[in-house]
Write a protein that holds these residues in place. Structure first.
Motif, mmCIF file in Angstrom:
data_model
loop_
_atom_site.group_PDB
_atom_site.id
_atom_site.type_symbol
_atom_site.label_atom_id
_atom_site.label_comp_id
_atom_site.label_asym_id
_atom_site.label_seq_id
_atom_site.Cartn_x
_atom_site.Cartn_y
_atom_site.Cartn_z
ATOM 1 N N ARG A 15 0.809 -1.215 0.000
ATOM 2 C CA ARG A 15 0.000 0.000 0.000
ATOM 3 C C ARG A 15 0.843 1.267 0.000
ATOM 4 N N TYR A 192 -9.666 4.507 4.940
ATOM 5 C CA TYR A 192 -8.963 3.284 5.342
ATOM 6 C C TYR A 192 -9.918 2.114 5.525
ATOM 7 N N ILE A 196 -9.347 -1.480 3.585
ATOM 8 C CA ILE A 196 -9.327 -2.805 4.217
ATOM 9 C C ILE A 196 -10.325 -3.740 3.543
ATOM 10 N N GLU A 199 -9.042 -4.663 0.138
ATOM 11 C CA GLU A 199 -7.870 -5.550 0.236
ATOM 12 C C GLU A 199 -8.294 -6.997 0.413
ATOM 13 N N ILE A 229 -2.813 -1.694 7.711
ATOM 14 C CA ILE A 229 -3.445 -0.465 7.203
ATOM 15 C C ILE A 229 -3.363 0.640 8.258
#
Length: 409
Positions: A15, A192, A196, A199, A229
């Motif tokens: 990331r 964020y 997540i 991801e 993260i």
């Protein structure tokens, strides 16, 4: 534990090297530098246009003399009104102010500009209003002292009787800090949280998850990704704070800087400390929920739809916090400050605006931490079964199926 750090490191490195992260960070850092030094930037860009800021004035004496001496850039125009308009259109003047005297002797003005959005007439309106007031006072034989007494604002001071209540200056400073922190929390949790969920879903859609679950437990994966993260966010915000501090240091040396105007030269570090605490707890609350929701779908397109209810809760929490700025002790604000999904926003706002009792603070923190632990336990079970699920189904059916799969492991 070694596998946990391997996944954490992999998530963080991927990331932090991504183009989206780099571009977002650079643009935000540039925006922070500009905002903290906005006065310097404005002075720099306005300096080149000072020669074009003159205003042509057509008026009779003594109004003409008063206007030219009081109005910045005001110049007496010798020609007629039509010639003045042509001069504005040709760029010789920024605007034309024509002042006529009514039968009562009071002035009335007409302000001409090339575009109504190209110039502000606030100063011209204010100066002309003062001239009108003076003429009206002379007509009524009022002395200068009497006029000054009438025009001066009434003496009015507010004092809080409750012990420990914030002063007006402290409230203004706290209001600015709370505004900044609320927007930071709002955008960070949304950004964020989406990262997540995406991801987890991306790994499922590429079938990488089937390889991972054979060597690493899903629970380890979930918390490794959440922590990875989180470190990404800390890296980004550390850069923001560092650049912001440098920007504030530079701006503080400039007279009339934005930082000085809003009273942040010496911020209330207690409020800032609570902001950091509620930000971290709010992040883990919503990050755990996002990872759980992301594990229930196998396509990135579906992930965005699945996290929509969570995003709605964040939006509601944000607007409740904004409302709390004006009424921090309202009943609905006090109640929602103990609802865990709203606590990071609403309770923090209350603590910034009023003196909240220690037991209230501890109770809200206890409820928030307890909810994070409970959500982590439930989320781990759903995540354990959800990462093995593929195909489409409703959200509640997916949750039920994920719990059933987790029991079979």
């Amino acid at each position: 534990m070694n596998k946990f750090f391997v996944i954490l490191s992999h998530t963080y490195k991927n990331r932090v090297k991504s183009k989206a992260f780099i571009i977002t960070t650079v643009l935000t850092l540039a925006a922070i530098l500009i905002m903290t030094n906005i006065q310097t930037v404005m002075d720099t860009f306005s300096g080149d246009g000072e020669e074009d800021s003159s205003i042509a004035i057509i008026a009779e004496e003594p109004v003409a003399s008063t206007l030219t001496s009081s109005l910045a850039g005001g110049e007496l125009f010798e020609g007629g009104e039509e010639e003045g308009k042509e001069a504005v259109l040709s760029g010789e003047y920024e605007a034309l102010l024509v002042v006529d005297l009514q039968e009562s002797g009071l002035p009335e003005g007409h302000y001409y500009t090339e575009q109504l959005t190209s110039s502000s007439d606030a100063e011209a309106r204010q100066v002309l209003q003062q001239i009108k007031t003076n003429i009206a006072a002379e007509n009524q034989n009022l002395s200068g002292e009497t006029l000054t007494a009438i025009s001066s604002p009434v003496a009015f001071e507010r004092t809080a009787l409750e012990e420990g209540a914030k002063s007006e200056e402290e409230l203004n400073q706290a209001r600015v800090i709370v505004y900044i922190m609320l927007f930071v929390m709002y955008f960070a949790v949304i950004m964020y949280g989406n990262i997540i969920a995406t991801e987890v879903t991306t790994e499922k859609s590429s079938r990488v998850m089937e390889i991972l679950v054979s060597s690493v437990s899903p629970v380890t994966q979930m918390f490794a990704k959440i922590t990875g993260i989180a470190l990404l966010g800390l890296t980004q915000f550390a850069l923001f704070i560092l650049v912001g501090y440098l920007g504030i240091t530079l701006a503080d040396s400039t007279e009339g800087s934005l930082i000085q105007m809003v009273g942040l030269s010496n911020p209330d570090w207690g409020v800032v400390g609570y902001a950091v605490l509620f930000f971290i707890l709010g992040y883990f609350l919503y990050a755990t929920l996002a990872a759980m929701l992301g594990s229930l779908v196998s396509r990135v397109e579906d992930a965005q739809q699945t996290v929509t209810p969570m995003m709605m809760m964040i939006i509601v929490a944000f607007f409740l916090a904004i409302s709390a700025l004006g009424a921090p002790e309202a009943t609905y604000i006090v109640i929602t400050s103990y609802i865990p999904f709203f606590t990071p926003f609403v309770m923090f706002t209350r603590m910034g605006m009023v003196d909240v009792a220690l037991w209230e603070t501890l109770l809200s923190l206890g409820i928030l931490v307890g909810t994070i632990l409970l959500l982590g336990f439930i989320g781990a079970r759903i995540y354990r079964g959800g990462v093995l699920m593929y195909g489409k189904a409703s959200l509640w059916k997916n949750v039920k199926e994920a719990l059933q799969l987790s029991k079979k492991e």
